[in-house]
Design a protein around this motif. Structure first.
Motif, mmCIF file in Angstrom:
data_model
loop_
_atom_site.group_PDB
_atom_site.id
_atom_site.type_symbol
_atom_site.label_atom_id
_atom_site.label_comp_id
_atom_site.label_asym_id
_atom_site.label_seq_id
_atom_site.Cartn_x
_atom_site.Cartn_y
_atom_site.Cartn_z
ATOM 1 N N PHE A 49 0.814 -1.211 0.000
ATOM 2 C CA PHE A 49 0.000 0.000 0.000
ATOM 3 C C PHE A 49 0.849 1.263 0.000
ATOM 4 O O PHE A 49 0.320 2.369 0.014
ATOM 5 C CB PHE A 49 -0.960 0.022 1.195
ATOM 6 C CG PHE A 49 -2.031 -1.026 1.139
ATOM 7 C CD1 PHE A 49 -2.762 -1.243 -0.028
ATOM 8 C CD2 PHE A 49 -2.338 -1.780 2.254
ATOM 9 C CE1 PHE A 49 -3.755 -2.203 -0.067
ATOM 10 C CE2 PHE A 49 -3.325 -2.739 2.221
ATOM 11 C CZ PHE A 49 -4.041 -2.955 1.054
ATOM 12 N N GLY A 50 2.154 1.103 0.051
ATOM 13 C CA GLY A 50 3.044 2.257 0.035
ATOM 14 C C GLY A 50 3.200 2.915 1.393
ATOM 15 O O GLY A 50 3.602 4.081 1.467
ATOM 16 N N LEU A 51 2.904 2.245 2.444
ATOM 17 C CA LEU A 51 3.018 2.784 3.792
ATOM 18 C C LEU A 51 4.389 2.404 4.360
ATOM 19 O O LEU A 51 4.537 1.417 5.088
ATOM 20 C CB LEU A 51 1.893 2.243 4.686
ATOM 21 C CG LEU A 51 0.467 2.494 4.184
ATOM 22 C CD1 LEU A 51 -0.540 1.745 5.034
ATOM 23 C CD2 LEU A 51 0.167 3.992 4.199
ATOM 24 N N GLY A 52 5.396 3.169 4.025
ATOM 25 C CA GLY A 52 6.785 2.871 4.378
ATOM 26 C C GLY A 52 7.041 2.895 5.869
ATOM 27 O O GLY A 52 7.773 2.046 6.395
ATOM 28 N N GLN A 53 6.482 3.891 6.585
ATOM 29 C CA GLN A 53 6.727 3.982 8.026
ATOM 30 C C GLN A 53 6.104 2.803 8.765
ATOM 31 O O GLN A 53 6.723 2.226 9.660
ATOM 32 C CB GLN A 53 6.179 5.304 8.571
ATOM 33 C CG GLN A 53 6.982 6.509 8.131
ATOM 34 C CD GLN A 53 6.397 7.796 8.690
ATOM 35 O OE1 GLN A 53 5.256 7.843 9.146
ATOM 36 N NE2 GLN A 53 7.206 8.854 8.663
ATOM 37 N N ALA B 177 8.131 -0.234 8.142
ATOM 38 C CA ALA B 177 9.372 -0.215 8.917
ATOM 39 C C ALA B 177 9.116 -0.683 10.354
ATOM 40 O O ALA B 177 9.954 -1.378 10.945
ATOM 41 C CB ALA B 177 9.988 1.182 8.907
ATOM 42 N N VAL B 178 7.971 -0.317 10.925
ATOM 43 C CA VAL B 178 7.622 -0.761 12.270
ATOM 44 C C VAL B 178 7.484 -2.288 12.288
ATOM 45 O O VAL B 178 8.028 -2.970 13.181
ATOM 46 C CB VAL B 178 6.305 -0.089 12.746
ATOM 47 C CG1 VAL B 178 5.798 -0.724 14.026
ATOM 48 C CG2 VAL B 178 6.517 1.404 12.939
ATOM 49 N N TYR B 179 6.786 -2.815 11.287
ATOM 50 C CA TYR B 179 6.629 -4.275 11.223
ATOM 51 C C TYR B 179 7.958 -4.974 10.957
ATOM 52 O O TYR B 179 8.196 -6.084 11.439
ATOM 53 C CB TYR B 179 5.591 -4.655 10.162
ATOM 54 C CG TYR B 179 4.180 -4.504 10.674
ATOM 55 C CD1 TYR B 179 3.675 -5.387 11.612
ATOM 56 C CD2 TYR B 179 3.364 -3.466 10.230
ATOM 57 C CE1 TYR B 179 2.380 -5.238 12.100
ATOM 58 C CE2 TYR B 179 2.080 -3.309 10.704
ATOM 59 C CZ TYR B 179 1.596 -4.201 11.644
ATOM 60 O OH TYR B 179 0.323 -4.068 12.136
ATOM 61 N N ARG B 180 8.829 -4.331 10.177
ATOM 62 C CA ARG B 180 10.154 -4.914 9.921
ATOM 63 C C ARG B 180 10.947 -5.006 11.223
ATOM 64 O O ARG B 180 11.574 -6.018 11.509
ATOM 65 C CB ARG B 180 10.921 -4.078 8.890
ATOM 66 C CG ARG B 180 12.273 -4.692 8.526
ATOM 67 C CD ARG B 180 13.057 -3.807 7.582
ATOM 68 N NE ARG B 180 13.217 -2.446 8.032
ATOM 69 C CZ ARG B 180 14.070 -2.038 8.977
ATOM 70 N NH1 ARG B 180 14.840 -2.890 9.584
ATOM 71 N NH2 ARG B 180 14.146 -0.765 9.311
ATOM 72 N N ARG B 181 10.929 -3.952 12.062
ATOM 73 C CA ARG B 181 11.618 -3.994 13.348
ATOM 74 C C ARG B 181 11.004 -5.052 14.272
ATOM 75 O O ARG B 181 11.716 -5.764 14.977
ATOM 76 C CB ARG B 181 11.597 -2.611 14.007
ATOM 77 C CG ARG B 181 12.566 -1.624 13.382
ATOM 78 C CD ARG B 181 12.721 -0.370 14.214
ATOM 79 N NE ARG B 181 11.490 0.412 14.340
ATOM 80 C CZ ARG B 181 11.043 1.296 13.451
ATOM 81 N NH1 ARG B 181 11.761 1.564 12.376
ATOM 82 N NH2 ARG B 181 9.916 1.954 13.651
ATOM 83 N N GLU B 182 9.678 -5.152 14.264
ATOM 84 C CA GLU B 182 9.013 -6.182 15.061
ATOM 85 C C GLU B 182 9.396 -7.587 14.574
ATOM 86 O O GLU B 182 9.602 -8.499 15.378
ATOM 87 C CB GLU B 182 7.487 -6.013 15.003
ATOM 88 C CG GLU B 182 6.970 -4.831 15.780
ATOM 89 C CD GLU B 182 7.263 -4.936 17.270
ATOM 90 O OE1 GLU B 182 7.098 -6.034 17.849
ATOM 91 O OE2 GLU B 182 7.679 -3.923 17.856
ATOM 92 N N LEU B 183 9.527 -7.723 13.270
ATOM 93 C CA LEU B 183 9.942 -9.001 12.703
ATOM 94 C C LEU B 183 11.370 -9.340 13.110
ATOM 95 O O LEU B 183 11.677 -10.492 13.441
ATOM 96 C CB LEU B 183 9.821 -8.943 11.171
ATOM 97 C CG LEU B 183 9.824 -10.252 10.408
ATOM 98 C CD1 LEU B 183 8.738 -11.176 10.903
ATOM 99 C CD2 LEU B 183 9.647 -9.979 8.920
#
Length: 160
Positions: A108-112, A115-121
């Motif tokens: 969906f183009g929601l980069g921020q 990024a939060v989900y990437r850190r959680e991952l």
């Protein structure tokens, strides 16, 4: 040493100084009886020795094969359990919603938010790795082949 042997043969065994060959010289009664019996005794002794060797060898080889088979089965069971646990780990990792949430936000183009989900991952991977204690690195690679997150970002992506 030779003198000691000669003394032993002459005095203790009672053979004349001619040695073992003199045992068969002459036509005495003891020599006539000993001549045909001695080869038969030697042949029987050699045959029993050979038979005993083969029998014991068979038993030893059979025992070793049983032990090796048992050890191989134990090792196979251990490895099977290890790899089954790795399959279970992969199932656990694939069922996390963090990956699908990251992909949705990225799509969906929601980069921020992505990024939060990437850190959680990354946190999830780190906790999972510490609990399993067998993984050097856990990485999530996107469908286009780009590494999204990893426990060891210093490892070059081409080394996978």
């Amino acid at each position: 040493m030779k003198a000691l042997w000669t003394y032993f043969v002459q005095k203790i065994v009672g053979l004349p100084s001619g040695g073992w060959a003199s045992l068969f010289r002459g036509r005495t009664l003891s020599r006539r009886i000993l001549a045909p019996v001695l080869p038969a005794v030697l042949v029987v002794t050699v045959l029993f020795g050979g038979f005993s060797y083969l029998l014991v060898r068979y038993q030893i080889v059979r025992s070793i094969r049983q032990v090796m088979s048992s050890e191989a089965q134990n090792t196979a069971r251990t490895l099977e359990g290890f790899f089954q646990q790795r399959v279970n780990d992969l199932d656990s990792l694939s069922e996390t919603t963090l990956i699908s949430d990251y992909n949705k936000n990225q799509g969906f183009g929601l980069g921020q938010e992505a990024a939060v989900y990437r850190r959680e991952l990354e946190k999830f991977f780190k906790t999972f790795s510490q609990r399993a204690k067998v993984y050097y690195d856990i990485s999530y690679v996107s469908a286009d082949g780009r590494r999204v997150c990893s426990l060891r970002p210093s490892i070059a992506p081409d080394r996978y």
